[in-house]
Design a protein around this motif. Structure first.
Motif, PDB file in Angstrom:
ATOM      1  N   LYS A 219       0.968 -12.114  -6.218  1.00 20.26           N
ATOM      2  CA  LYS A 219      -0.373 -12.669  -6.230  1.00 20.26           C
ATOM      3  C   LYS A 219      -1.407 -11.620  -6.624  1.00 20.26           C
ATOM      4  CE  LYS A 219       0.737 -16.124  -2.704  1.00 20.26           C
ATOM      5  NZ  LYS A 219       0.392 -16.681  -1.384  1.00 20.26           N
TER       6      LYS A 219
ATOM      7  N   GLU B  39       6.534  -9.771   2.389  1.00 21.06           N
ATOM      8  CA  GLU B  39       5.402  -8.971   1.925  1.00 21.06           C
ATOM      9  C   GLU B  39       5.565  -8.621   0.451  1.00 21.06           C
ATOM     10  OE1 GLU B  39       4.962  -5.553   4.370  1.00 21.06           O
ATOM     11  OE2 GLU B  39       4.505  -6.701   6.198  1.00 21.06           O
TER      12      GLU B  39
ATOM     13  N   GLU C  16       4.588 -11.456  -1.869  1.00 21.82           N
ATOM     14  CA  GLU C  16       3.153 -11.677  -1.956  1.00 21.82           C
ATOM     15  C   GLU C  16       2.492 -10.788  -3.012  1.00 21.82           C
ATOM     16  OE1 GLU C  16       1.079 -13.886  -0.226  1.00 21.82           O
ATOM     17  OE2 GLU C  16       2.989 -14.826   0.278  1.00 21.82           O
TER      18      GLU C  16
END
Length: 283
Positions: free
Chosen positions: A113, A107, A110
């Motif tokens: 992004k 997580e 990510e």
């Protein structure tokens, strides 16, 4: 003599990194050949070259053995550095101090992004840029369209960057307690060892390949210490490190060898040789 195109390219690259530093301040760290001083940023911006940048997330404070002040808890999320559940050397878990939960590396990764990289590239290049993201453990490869630094010479065209989001631990981790104390000749010196310990370590969001602990396992990175030690090497040692990079980048020894031995293992082995032989006696 530098050509006008290469000069413009150099100015664009300098402007890019200046903008990057304005956005992330001291939290950005050039790693790879650029960070180690083996290549200038402008030299790495060539086709098939690696451009690696690590960004530390300052919302987190990582501790292992020290006591934490209440004021820190109020402004940051405090993480406790623990051994990985499978006791993999060089890996750890990050437990939230005020709960029984662990920070999930997948997580966390990510979140890169969510960074507005397209705006950064648009600002620095003056052209609207669209970015796509691909995970390459532990990095996120950011690919830009059109190219970040387009060129009439495709050798100098840059389309992507490798970014790693990490958390920093200001403590020297207990897993590495043996390193400062072990027997060595004259490199690194006592003062250098003290400086390295003060650098602490970083935790990057990736676990051991094939591990059952991928939801909690982080790799302990000593990239700051490695760069510091490389900067202290003599010319012959630096040439050896550069040669190792060339060998592994071009997979000189064949696929079977390079599937088993990576460039990081070779570089670490060379550090060991330098410790055992001393700075003056390696060659």
């Amino acid at each position: 003599m530098i050509t006008p195109e290469k000069w413009k390219k150099k100015l664009a690259i300098d402007d890019f990194f200046e903008t990057f530093h304005k956005l992330y301040g001291s939290n950005i760290l050039h790693v790879g050949s650029t960070g180690e001083g083996l290549a200038k940023p402008s030299a790495t911006f060539k086709r098939d070259s690696d451009i690696d940048i690590m960004i530390t997330d300052t919302k987190y404070v990582v501790i292992e053995r020290i006591e934490i002040r209440d004021s820190i808890c109020n402004c940051c999320t405090v993480l406790k550095l623990e051994k990985s559940q499978n006791n993999h050397p060089g890996y750890a878990n990050l437990k939230l101090l005020l709960s029984d939960e662990y920070l999930d590396p997948n997580e966390f990764k990510e979140r890169l992004k969510d960074r507005d990289m397209a705006t950064l590239f648009t600002i620095t290049t003056g052209r609207k840029t669209i970015c796509t993201y691909t995970v390459h453990e532990p990095a996120i490869t950011v690919t830009a369209k059109p190219s970040i630094f387009p060129s009439t010479d495709s050798q100098y065209e840059v389309k992507s960057l490798d970014l790693v989001l990490a958390v920093h631990c200001s403590e020297w981790p207990s897993q590495a307690d043996e390193w400062p104390e072990r027997s060595r000749l004259n490199w690194p010196s006592f003062s250098m060892i003290a400086n390295v310990k003060q650098m602490g370590c970083d935790l990057v969001p990736t676990g051991v390949y094939g591990s059952s602990d991928t939801d909690t396992e982080w790799r302990i990175s000593f990239v700051r210490a490695e760069m510091y030690l490389i900067h202290s090497m003599n010319p012959a040692q630096l040439k050896t490190v550069a040669l190792l990079r060339i060998i592994f980048k071009n997979r000189i020894f064949g696929e079977d060898f390079h599937k088993k031995i990576c460039s990081y293992v070779a570089k670490t082995a060379f550090f060991w040789v330098c410790e055992k032989c001393g700075k003056r006696n390696v060659f």
